[in-house]
Design a protein around this motif. Sequence first.
Motif, short mmCIF file in Angstrom:
data_model
loop_
_atom_site.label_atom_id
_atom_site.label_comp_id
_atom_site.label_asym_id
_atom_site.label_seq_id
_atom_site.Cartn_x
_atom_site.Cartn_y
_atom_site.Cartn_z
N VAL A 221 0.84 -1.19 0.00
CA VAL A 221 0.00 0.00 0.00
C VAL A 221 0.88 1.24 0.00
O VAL A 221 1.83 1.36 0.79
CB VAL A 221 -0.96 0.01 1.20
CG1 VAL A 221 -1.66 1.36 1.34
CG2 VAL A 221 -1.99 -1.11 1.06
N LEU A 222 0.57 2.17 -0.87
CA LEU A 222 1.38 3.37 -1.03
C LEU A 222 0.71 4.64 -0.51
O LEU A 222 1.36 5.50 0.07
CB LEU A 222 1.71 3.57 -2.52
CG LEU A 222 2.47 2.42 -3.18
CD1 LEU A 222 2.48 2.60 -4.69
CD2 LEU A 222 3.89 2.34 -2.64
N LYS A 223 -0.59 4.73 -0.72
CA LYS A 223 -1.25 5.99 -0.37
C LYS A 223 -2.75 5.75 -0.25
O LYS A 223 -3.32 4.91 -0.95
CB LYS A 223 -0.97 7.06 -1.44
CG LYS A 223 -1.24 8.49 -1.03
CD LYS A 223 -0.75 9.45 -2.11
CE LYS A 223 -0.95 10.92 -1.70
NZ LYS A 223 -0.10 11.34 -0.57
N VAL A 224 -3.40 6.50 0.65
CA VAL A 224 -4.85 6.50 0.79
C VAL A 224 -5.34 7.92 0.53
O VAL A 224 -4.82 8.88 1.12
CB VAL A 224 -5.29 6.02 2.19
CG1 VAL A 224 -6.81 6.10 2.32
CG2 VAL A 224 -4.81 4.59 2.44
N VAL A 225 -6.30 8.05 -0.37
CA VAL A 225 -6.73 9.38 -0.83
C VAL A 225 -8.25 9.47 -0.77
O VAL A 225 -8.95 8.54 -1.20
CB VAL A 225 -6.26 9.63 -2.28
CG1 VAL A 225 -6.73 11.00 -2.77
CG2 VAL A 225 -4.74 9.52 -2.38
N VAL A 226 -8.75 10.60 -0.27
CA VAL A 226 -10.20 10.85 -0.29
C VAL A 226 -10.58 11.48 -1.62
O VAL A 226 -9.92 12.41 -2.10
CB VAL A 226 -10.60 11.80 0.86
CG1 VAL A 226 -12.08 12.18 0.74
CG2 VAL A 226 -10.35 11.14 2.20
N ILE A 227 -11.64 10.95 -2.23
CA ILE A 227 -12.21 11.55 -3.43
C ILE A 227 -13.49 12.24 -3.02
O ILE A 227 -14.43 11.60 -2.50
CB ILE A 227 -12.48 10.49 -4.51
CG1 ILE A 227 -11.16 9.90 -5.00
CG2 ILE A 227 -13.26 11.09 -5.69
CD1 ILE A 227 -11.31 8.84 -6.07
N LYS A 228 -13.56 13.53 -3.22
CA LYS A 228 -14.69 14.33 -2.74
C LYS A 228 -16.00 13.92 -3.39
O LYS A 228 -17.01 13.78 -2.73
CB LYS A 228 -14.41 15.82 -2.99
CG LYS A 228 -15.51 16.74 -2.48
CD LYS A 228 -15.18 18.19 -2.74
CE LYS A 228 -16.29 19.11 -2.23
NZ LYS A 228 -15.99 20.53 -2.51
N GLY A 229 -16.00 13.72 -4.70
CA GLY A 229 -17.22 13.32 -5.40
C GLY A 229 -18.16 14.47 -5.66
O GLY A 229 -17.97 15.59 -5.18
N ALA A 230 -19.20 14.17 -6.42
CA ALA A 230 -20.12 15.20 -6.88
C ALA A 230 -21.13 15.61 -5.83
O ALA A 230 -21.66 16.72 -5.87
CB ALA A 230 -20.85 14.71 -8.13
N GLY A 231 -21.48 14.70 -4.91
CA GLY A 231 -22.59 14.98 -4.01
C GLY A 231 -23.90 14.90 -4.77
O GLY A 231 -24.11 14.00 -5.57
N LEU A 232 -24.80 15.86 -4.54
CA LEU A 232 -26.06 15.92 -5.28
C LEU A 232 -26.19 17.27 -5.96
O LEU A 232 -25.91 18.31 -5.33
CB LEU A 232 -27.24 15.69 -4.33
CG LEU A 232 -27.39 14.25 -3.79
CD1 LEU A 232 -28.51 14.20 -2.76
CD2 LEU A 232 -27.67 13.28 -4.94
N PRO A 233 -26.60 17.32 -7.21
CA PRO A 233 -26.89 16.17 -8.06
C PRO A 233 -25.64 15.35 -8.38
O PRO A 233 -24.53 15.89 -8.41
CB PRO A 233 -27.48 16.79 -9.32
CG PRO A 233 -26.85 18.14 -9.39
CD PRO A 233 -26.74 18.59 -7.96
N ALA A 234 -25.85 14.06 -8.63
CA ALA A 234 -24.71 13.17 -8.86
C ALA A 234 -23.99 13.50 -10.16
O ALA A 234 -22.79 13.26 -10.27
CB ALA A 234 -25.20 11.72 -8.89
N THR A 235 -24.68 14.02 -11.12
CA THR A 235 -24.22 14.41 -12.46
C THR A 235 -23.83 13.22 -13.32
O THR A 235 -23.55 12.13 -12.83
CB THR A 235 -23.04 15.41 -12.45
OG1 THR A 235 -21.82 14.73 -12.32
CG2 THR A 235 -23.19 16.44 -11.36
N LEU A 236 -23.79 13.46 -14.61
CA LEU A 236 -23.41 12.44 -15.58
C LEU A 236 -21.90 12.43 -15.83
O LEU A 236 -21.42 11.65 -16.65
CB LEU A 236 -24.14 12.67 -16.90
CG LEU A 236 -25.65 12.40 -16.87
CD1 LEU A 236 -26.34 13.03 -18.07
CD2 LEU A 236 -25.93 10.91 -16.82
N LYS A 237 -21.15 13.29 -15.17
CA LYS A 237 -19.72 13.37 -15.49
C LYS A 237 -18.82 13.58 -14.27
O LYS A 237 -17.72 14.08 -14.40
CB LYS A 237 -19.47 14.48 -16.51
CG LYS A 237 -19.83 15.88 -16.03
CD LYS A 237 -19.43 16.92 -17.09
CE LYS A 237 -19.64 18.34 -16.56
NZ LYS A 237 -19.19 19.35 -17.53
#
Length: 763
Positions: free
Chosen positions: A263-279
């Motif tokens: 294991v090299l690294k742990v990273v948080v991905i924020k993400g879109a939330g709502l609306p989830a969006t198509l992209k």
Amino acid sequence: MKILAPFQKKKTATVASEIFGVSRRDFIKASGLLTGGLLLGVSFFSCDDKGKKVATVAPNVYLSIGSDGKVTIIAHRSEMGQGIRTSLPLIVADELGADWSKVEILQAEGDEKKYGNQNTDGSFSVRMFYKPMREAGAIARLLLIRAAAKEWQVGVEECDTQKGQVVHSPSGKKKSFGELVEIAQSLPLPKVSEVRLKDKKQLTMVGKETPIIDLHNIVTGKAVFGIDAEVEGMKIAVIKRCPVVGGTVKSFDDSKARNVPGVLKVVVIKGAGLPATLKKPLSGVAVIAENTWAAIKARDLLEVEWDLGPNADYDSARQIEELRQEMAKEGTIRRQRGDFKAAKAGAKKVIDHTYVAPYLAHATIEPPCALAVVKNGSCEIWACTQNPQGARDAVAEEIGIPVEKVKMNVTLLGGGFGRKSKPDFILEATILAKESGYPVKVQWTREDDIRHDYYHALSVQRIVATIDSQNKLSGWSHHIANPSISATDDMKVVQPSDGELMLGASDFPYDVPAISLETHDAKAHLRIGWLRSVRNIPQVFAIATMMDEVAEARGMDPIANALELLGEDRHITFDQELVKTTYPNYGENIADYPWDTGRMKRVIERVAKESGWGRSLPKGSALGFAAHKSFLTYVACVVEVQVDANQNISIPNVYYAVDCGLPVNVDRIKSQFEGGAQFSASLALKSTISVMQGQVEQSNFDGYQIVRMPESPKEIHVYIMESDAKPTGVGEPPVPPFTPALCNAIYAATGKRIHTLPIDLKA
């Protein structure tokens, strides 16, 4: 916000082409090949209704003819088994008169400025590019013929091309393309107006069966799919995503995960939330490791506290029951002909049923995966994407670099079905590569794929059909509720779009005096996307199953009923009956691609003949019928079933009659329909996604099942109509009529009507 699905986007009033000389430098930049010879670029452009050019780009397709006679064509569409990397170049090569064994196809990277529209979705590639590709081949052919005629001092009209040679018929002289490229380079390029396309009888590959060019590499394991992409120093990442759409990471403990070797690294991905969006990606925590095993093992040890958000109490079964109740109410009128209430009041018989279809996942055999390298202000991607340009734009926006600094390499796709037109998995790889400094491949597992898809939305529909005293179908009332694709980007959207209704509902073609189409509110609680044939799936299930009931109520054979209700041979337009909209017609001008009842009747008559409709079958066996036009292609389907004493269903035969205009590659058309029947059998008999407390309950093929070999259709017969009409789509049209044909066959065999999918005779 109004979101247009790929099948709904207006293409162009006209698509034409230009062909022009390309510098060796430009060709090397586009292809990476060091080559000489004749280098041509083909640019597709749109015209307005008066034929005036309104847009142009750099070459969409590059064509090289080397001094060794080899023809190289850069294909600008994504290959996911539909054969487009073969079919489009085949059109050029056939018109050119090339030797197919000396044609090499290269995959274009994703670049709108170089290749124009590359979004491979909506079954429109062949129909959009067929004529321009032929024109490109014809111009190159004429250039080579002029070169030969100049050297031989003969008339151009006395020469033609055959298998990579220019032939002078009167003398028998022949010269290979390679021997002529030097002269051809010195000649002015012909204009489109100067060429005459080959007669259909002169074509040697179009309309015939040509295996896909990737076949050998695929069956020998040499083909490069997204999962096969590698670069030096590459690391693997997997992601623990929020189980509820719209949820976010509150906190996490990665101490155990970091102790896993590799294991090299742990990273948080924020993400879109709502609306989830198509992209945009979902919120989650990623583990980057030296190998897949370490990444997955460490992910399992992550302790994440989620803020599950407003969808945490969502229950799909509860929503279906709520929508069932909603079906009894008046909805929003979307199409109206005549007076349905009067038809119902005066009816001798009224048939009233509600049809339910579940959420569906794409379940592509190759789950989503992408490899990203971010360094020195640029990004290079390798991905199994259907929409390389959309992904490229999304990557540039996500990491804040110019789009010109993003290179999108397109691999083969191990299935797409619309899922891989979304760039979320590509953005995940990009984000992690930028954050870590490593080349990172994000690999989705099957569980990731099933739990975090862009799902085909559930559907509840009520159809009321009325039979009058003259035994005529006098009224048709269709109520629809389903979460819309548009809601993924705009949570205020609660009704189906015009483009979604076009897929079987608003284009109901039968000659019925009173028609009413009404829609009802349905909120989206998951990411909703398009899946192969989109809303045609549930809408045609309901319509064609009800049509079988109408035939029974009238005491008619189902095929005779359909032929009668289609009425006289004519072209139908729907605009006068649609409310505040026009009929989208899959983005095409309805004058160019009319709804032709005569063509539909002919495929119905053909499938009746080929299937032996009406023949006697043993007890427990029966035939069922359905017909539908989708993606501008007319399809009639007959399914033969056998139901044993234990209510087990088997499918000995499926029969399709297909009118897709001029058939370009017969091998691929048959393959698409063979695969479409298998795909549809899964949706009809096995596949369902359910949601409890906001979380998808299925996680792998044990829960989200596809048909196994014993359950799959045994023989699939595909009959392609002869036609000189414009080519139309074939990737998606096999799907819609299969399920209702199967349901109608089951009723004929058992007396049990199917109103809910997937089919379960043991329930």
